[in-house]
Design a protein around this motif. Sequence first.
Motif, mmCIF file in Angstrom:
data_model
loop_
_atom_site.group_PDB
_atom_site.id
_atom_site.type_symbol
_atom_site.label_atom_id
_atom_site.label_comp_id
_atom_site.label_asym_id
_atom_site.label_seq_id
_atom_site.Cartn_x
_atom_site.Cartn_y
_atom_site.Cartn_z
ATOM 1 N N GLU A 140 21.197 -37.295 -31.991
ATOM 2 C CA GLU A 140 21.920 -35.994 -32.096
ATOM 3 C C GLU A 140 23.416 -36.116 -31.607
ATOM 4 O O GLU A 140 24.014 -35.189 -31.828
ATOM 5 C CB GLU A 140 21.214 -34.717 -31.455
ATOM 6 N N GLU A 141 23.384 -37.130 -31.004
ATOM 7 C CA GLU A 141 24.845 -37.495 -30.106
ATOM 8 C C GLU A 141 25.619 -38.064 -31.180
ATOM 9 O O GLU A 141 25.560 -38.926 -32.017
ATOM 10 C CB GLU A 141 24.708 -38.261 -29.208
ATOM 11 N N PRO A 142 27.100 -37.367 -31.351
ATOM 12 C CA PRO A 142 28.292 -38.058 -32.069
ATOM 13 C C PRO A 142 28.586 -39.215 -31.587
ATOM 14 O O PRO A 142 28.700 -39.316 -30.252
ATOM 15 C CB PRO A 142 29.114 -36.956 -32.189
ATOM 16 N N PHE A 143 29.072 -40.199 -32.437
ATOM 17 C CA PHE A 143 29.599 -41.386 -31.860
ATOM 18 C C PHE A 143 31.250 -41.128 -31.736
ATOM 19 O O PHE A 143 31.822 -40.067 -32.476
ATOM 20 C CB PHE A 143 29.765 -42.615 -32.862
ATOM 21 N N GLN A 144 31.626 -41.346 -30.512
ATOM 22 C CA GLN A 144 33.248 -41.013 -30.202
ATOM 23 C C GLN A 144 33.847 -42.584 -29.734
ATOM 24 O O GLN A 144 33.292 -42.992 -28.734
ATOM 25 C CB GLN A 144 33.566 -39.823 -29.035
ATOM 26 N N CYS A 145 34.961 -42.648 -30.079
ATOM 27 C CA CYS A 145 35.614 -44.017 -29.658
ATOM 28 C C CYS A 145 36.797 -43.570 -28.695
ATOM 29 O O CYS A 145 37.468 -42.658 -28.981
ATOM 30 C CB CYS A 145 36.273 -44.647 -30.870
ATOM 31 N N ALA A 146 36.510 -44.344 -27.566
ATOM 32 C CA ALA A 146 37.656 -44.027 -26.327
ATOM 33 C C ALA A 146 39.036 -44.220 -27.092
ATOM 34 O O ALA A 146 40.063 -43.709 -26.638
ATOM 35 C CB ALA A 146 37.523 -45.033 -25.242
ATOM 36 N N GLY A 147 39.253 -45.320 -27.772
ATOM 37 C CA GLY A 147 40.762 -45.469 -28.412
ATOM 38 C C GLY A 147 41.196 -44.427 -29.232
ATOM 39 O O GLY A 147 42.383 -44.500 -29.365
ATOM 40 N N MET A 148 40.443 -43.395 -29.522
ATOM 41 C CA MET A 148 40.911 -42.305 -30.351
ATOM 42 C C MET A 148 41.095 -41.160 -29.618
ATOM 43 O O MET A 148 41.777 -40.248 -30.058
ATOM 44 C CB MET A 148 39.854 -42.135 -31.620
ATOM 45 N N VAL A 149 40.597 -41.144 -28.207
ATOM 46 C CA VAL A 149 40.765 -39.964 -27.693
ATOM 47 C C VAL A 149 41.577 -40.199 -26.150
ATOM 48 O O VAL A 149 42.439 -39.574 -25.808
ATOM 49 C CB VAL A 149 39.354 -39.423 -27.195
ATOM 50 N N ALA A 150 40.962 -41.049 -25.587
ATOM 51 C CA ALA A 150 41.509 -41.326 -24.027
ATOM 52 C C ALA A 150 42.541 -42.418 -24.200
ATOM 53 O O ALA A 150 42.875 -43.013 -25.340
ATOM 54 C CB ALA A 150 40.495 -41.692 -23.107
ATOM 55 N N GLU A 151 43.252 -42.817 -22.843
ATOM 56 C CA GLU A 151 44.214 -44.078 -22.736
ATOM 57 C C GLU A 151 43.694 -44.952 -22.001
ATOM 58 O O GLU A 151 43.568 -44.876 -20.827
ATOM 59 C CB GLU A 151 45.437 -43.337 -22.451
ATOM 60 N N ASN A 152 42.902 -46.002 -22.501
ATOM 61 C CA ASN A 152 42.681 -47.257 -21.742
ATOM 62 C C ASN A 152 43.623 -48.369 -22.183
ATOM 63 O O ASN A 152 43.450 -48.826 -23.195
ATOM 64 C CB ASN A 152 41.293 -47.276 -22.014
ATOM 65 N N PHE A 153 43.857 -49.140 -21.057
ATOM 66 C CA PHE A 153 44.897 -50.239 -21.214
ATOM 67 C C PHE A 153 44.130 -51.369 -20.358
ATOM 68 O O PHE A 153 44.082 -51.141 -19.271
ATOM 69 C CB PHE A 153 46.186 -50.026 -20.725
ATOM 70 N N PHE A 154 44.103 -52.577 -20.933
ATOM 71 C CA PHE A 154 43.541 -53.577 -20.409
ATOM 72 C C PHE A 154 44.757 -54.778 -20.643
ATOM 73 O O PHE A 154 44.922 -55.491 -21.616
ATOM 74 C CB PHE A 154 42.158 -54.302 -21.016
ATOM 75 N N ILE A 155 45.476 -55.071 -19.439
ATOM 76 C CA ILE A 155 46.453 -55.691 -19.130
ATOM 77 C C ILE A 155 46.259 -57.179 -18.932
ATOM 78 O O ILE A 155 45.407 -57.223 -17.759
ATOM 79 C CB ILE A 155 47.706 -55.209 -18.478
ATOM 80 N N PHE A 156 46.710 -58.113 -19.612
ATOM 81 C CA PHE A 156 46.395 -59.614 -19.138
ATOM 82 C C PHE A 156 47.917 -60.287 -18.680
ATOM 83 O O PHE A 156 48.966 -59.877 -19.157
ATOM 84 C CB PHE A 156 45.781 -60.517 -20.149
#
Length: 340
Positions: A242-258
């Motif tokens: 019953e849980e909807p799928f949610q992508c963090a890239g569409m809601v929150a701001e996560n940045f992985f810097i190299f």
Amino acid sequence: MSGAPLARTVGFQPGERNVFFHLLTACNLSCRHCYINPTQHGTATLPLATVLQWLKLFARAERQTTLILLGGEPTLHPQLAAIIKAAKSMRYAVTVDSNGYLFHDLLDRVTPKELDYLSFSLDGPEAPVNDPIRGQGVFTVCTENIRRAVALGFNTSLIYTVSALNIDHLHRMPPLLADLGVRRFFIQVIGLRGNPAVQQPDGASNWQVEPQRWLAVVPQVAEAAARLGIHVVYPKVYLDREEPFQCAGMVAENFFIFPNGRVYQCPLCEDHPIHSYQIEDNRLVHRDGLNEDRFFPLTIPEGCVMNRLLQPDNIAYQPDGTPVHRISCCLLKQEVLPLI
């Protein structure tokens, strides 16, 4: 407080910001499951001036941003203490993720008020389990430095990367963490990137753990740790029907810097040159083309589209072609609060 500890899903919040900053890719260890890929991530150690410029790109004066300083081994950076102090002045909540060696006398150069969390990595409750994965002598060094950090008043956390090599020992971790004085426990799932993407572990047919095994073991260990007063976080991995799928890239701001300036929004993509952003001349530039952020809005029965594209062997199917389990966004977490 009485009763059983309950896991809750920590949903993504609009405006939430997390910055995972790899200051360098060098490391004193050669962990078998290391995800760093120098071909894709670079080999530089960023100078202090560059780090400070890049931190300014992601800081927000109006609200706190979570910053995780990574490597390689971040304490190999000779100016890590100065980076931590500067980040705090920019309104970051700062965590350092270390393998436990704590180079350059880090504990003597920062205070618990300047560092929100010092996170250590162990992959076994004793040396015979941990050291074949992370390196000879690592368990002793890491646990000794955890005790030292706790005695000095630092908030400490520990990351355990679950794989086929060590899931049978996960249940032995809560008593160890309680004895060490660790306050937070991150149970992480092995990812098929870096070393695990190109080689199989000795003595195991696969790095990864079967869904039934994960679901049978991890929640119970999290509950046991919470009963000992430890705050536990682990990836959701599998969505309930019953849980909807949610992508963090569409809601929150996560940045992985190299260190080579690549900035990803999804950690599953880090073995590929499909990063959303590039830092050029100390500016954050959005990249055109078919990159990771073009895939985030797609809806598929399997859940996470990046998992389906990059790690298709993770997904099992019913005879009618529907997935047995939908895969959650890899950044979606379960949280179990401590009971005592």
